[in-house]
Scaffold this active site. Structure first.
Site, PDB file in Angstrom:
ATOM      1  N   LYS A 105      -7.451   0.668  -3.385  1.00  0.00           N
ATOM      2  CA  LYS A 105      -6.824   1.186  -1.565  1.00  0.00           C
ATOM      3  C   LYS A 105      -7.485   2.073  -0.901  1.00  0.00           C
ATOM      4  O   LYS A 105      -8.011   1.891   0.651  1.00  0.00           O
ATOM      5  CB  LYS A 105      -5.437   0.661  -1.551  1.00  0.00           C
ATOM      6  CG  LYS A 105      -5.118   0.246  -0.361  1.00  0.00           C
ATOM      7  CD  LYS A 105      -5.700  -0.970   0.752  1.00  0.00           C
ATOM      8  CE  LYS A 105      -5.426  -1.236   1.623  1.00  0.00           C
ATOM      9  NZ  LYS A 105      -4.354  -2.602   2.164  1.00  0.00           N
ATOM     10  N   THR A 114       1.420  -1.400   0.321  1.00  0.00           N
ATOM     11  CA  THR A 114       0.129  -0.187   0.138  1.00  0.00           C
ATOM     12  C   THR A 114       0.556   1.196   0.452  1.00  0.00           C
ATOM     13  O   THR A 114       1.308   1.344   0.761  1.00  0.00           O
ATOM     14  CB  THR A 114      -0.853  -0.513   1.407  1.00  0.00           C
ATOM     15  OG1 THR A 114      -1.378  -0.813   1.103  1.00  0.00           O
ATOM     16  CG2 THR A 114      -1.607   1.007   1.100  1.00  0.00           C
ATOM     17  N   LYS A 171      -0.106   5.329   8.476  1.00  0.00           N
ATOM     18  CA  LYS A 171       0.504   5.478   7.446  1.00  0.00           C
ATOM     19  C   LYS A 171      -0.690   5.605   5.897  1.00  0.00           C
ATOM     20  O   LYS A 171      -0.495   6.599   4.620  1.00  0.00           O
ATOM     21  CB  LYS A 171       1.492   4.302   7.053  1.00  0.00           C
ATOM     22  CG  LYS A 171       2.404   4.464   5.832  1.00  0.00           C
ATOM     23  CD  LYS A 171       2.579   2.766   5.124  1.00  0.00           C
ATOM     24  CE  LYS A 171       1.498   2.495   4.071  1.00  0.00           C
ATOM     25  NZ  LYS A 171       1.706   0.683   3.814  1.00  0.00           N
TER      26      LYS A 171
END
Length: 289
Positions: A173, A98, A241
């Site tokens: 995502k 990711t 994050k």
């Protein structure tokens, strides 16, 4: 048909994902920054270990990475010992990290110039999804590259979809993480409210989970949230994050993320409580402290 595959990054996700590719009969060479993890993997699955990403990628037809963030990704791809030092023409590179859409597009441009394919393919489903080979994979890149590699991705996924050009996997995502942040906060507030009101929340959830309030988070996390246990999935540090990536991208495309920004701050409070490694459902902790 058996192929030569390299897999870089054997964390809680990459370790089982690489395992499923090996179990499907492919020749897998793994690399991990902490080499003891690669030693353990080689003992558990069929395959071999390389000392650098470049060595792992040498001669591989398909190369997968699953690392921590943009900086880690840059190091294992463009770095001095990175896979782009040895990747062969015609190979397909799949990144399951990711990361930002920016680095996905940068890698894609480099791939195009150098005669290999590149897909950004972040995953959802957490550690359990990886261990069960049942991840959801959101993919950006070219149809021809996707068609060549989809049977390898299928080894560790239950659902995958090509969602458009380079970077679109990462953007999807971000959508996924924005959805989850809001859901977990709502679930946290509801469970905390119910407990304070004196309700038996197991009974309440049993009923409402069959109605419009139902969600994956509710089905899979309500029991552990009621029991104040948070060792069951995606860590708060990683969620922050991911949310930062989404918030940075929102600045680029002019979209508003008011709730996501607030929940990111709430996760910051969970970190201050020592919850860096707790799973994302630990948002409820700051309501009950």
């Amino acid at each position: 048909m058996s192929c030569n595959v390299a897999f870089i990054g054997l964390g809680v996700m990459g370790y089982p994902m690489a395992g499923y590719i090996s179990k499907a009969g492919h020749n897998v060479t793994v690399y991990n920054r902490t080499s003891s993890k690669a030693d353990k993997w080689v003992k558990e699955f069929k395959g071999s270990k390389a000392n650098t990403p470049a060595e792992a990628a040498d001669g591989a037809e398909y190369i997968f990475t699953c690392v921590g963030n943009d900086n880690d990704l840059r190091e294992v791809t463009f770095g001095d010992n990175g896979i782009f030092k040895t990747i062969k023409k015609g190979a397909i590179y799949v990144d399951n990290t990711t990361a930002s859409a920016t680095i996905a597009r940068e890698i894609y441009e480099f791939a195009k110039k150098n005669g290999f394919g590149s897909l950004d393919a972040p995953v959802s489903g957490g550690q359990a999804g990886a261990e069960n080979g049942a991840l959801t994979v959101m993919i950006g890149g070219d149809q021809a590259d996707f068609d060549k590699v989809k049977d390898k991705i299928d080894c560790y996924s239950k659902k995958m979809k090509l969602l458009g050009g380079a970077g679109n996997g990462q953007l999807a995502k971000m959508v996924n993480q924005i959805c989850i942040a809001g859901l977990v906060q709502g679930l946290s507030e509801a469970i905390n409210f119910g407990k304070k009101a004196g309700l038996n929340m197991e009974d309440v959830i049993e009923v409402i989970s069959k109605g419009a309030a139902q969600s994956w988070q509710m089905e899979n996390r309500y029991k552990t949230m009621i029991d104040d246990k948070f060792e069951f999935g995606f860590a708060v540090d990683w969620m922050r994050k991911d949310l930062k990536i989404a918030m940075d991208e929102a600045k680029n495309n002019g979209s508003l993320l008011p709730v996501t920004e607030v929940i990111d701050k709430y996760y910051g409070e969970v970190q201050e409580m020592g919850g860096n490694r707790w799973d994302t459902s630990s948002l409820i902790k700051r309501l009950s402290k």
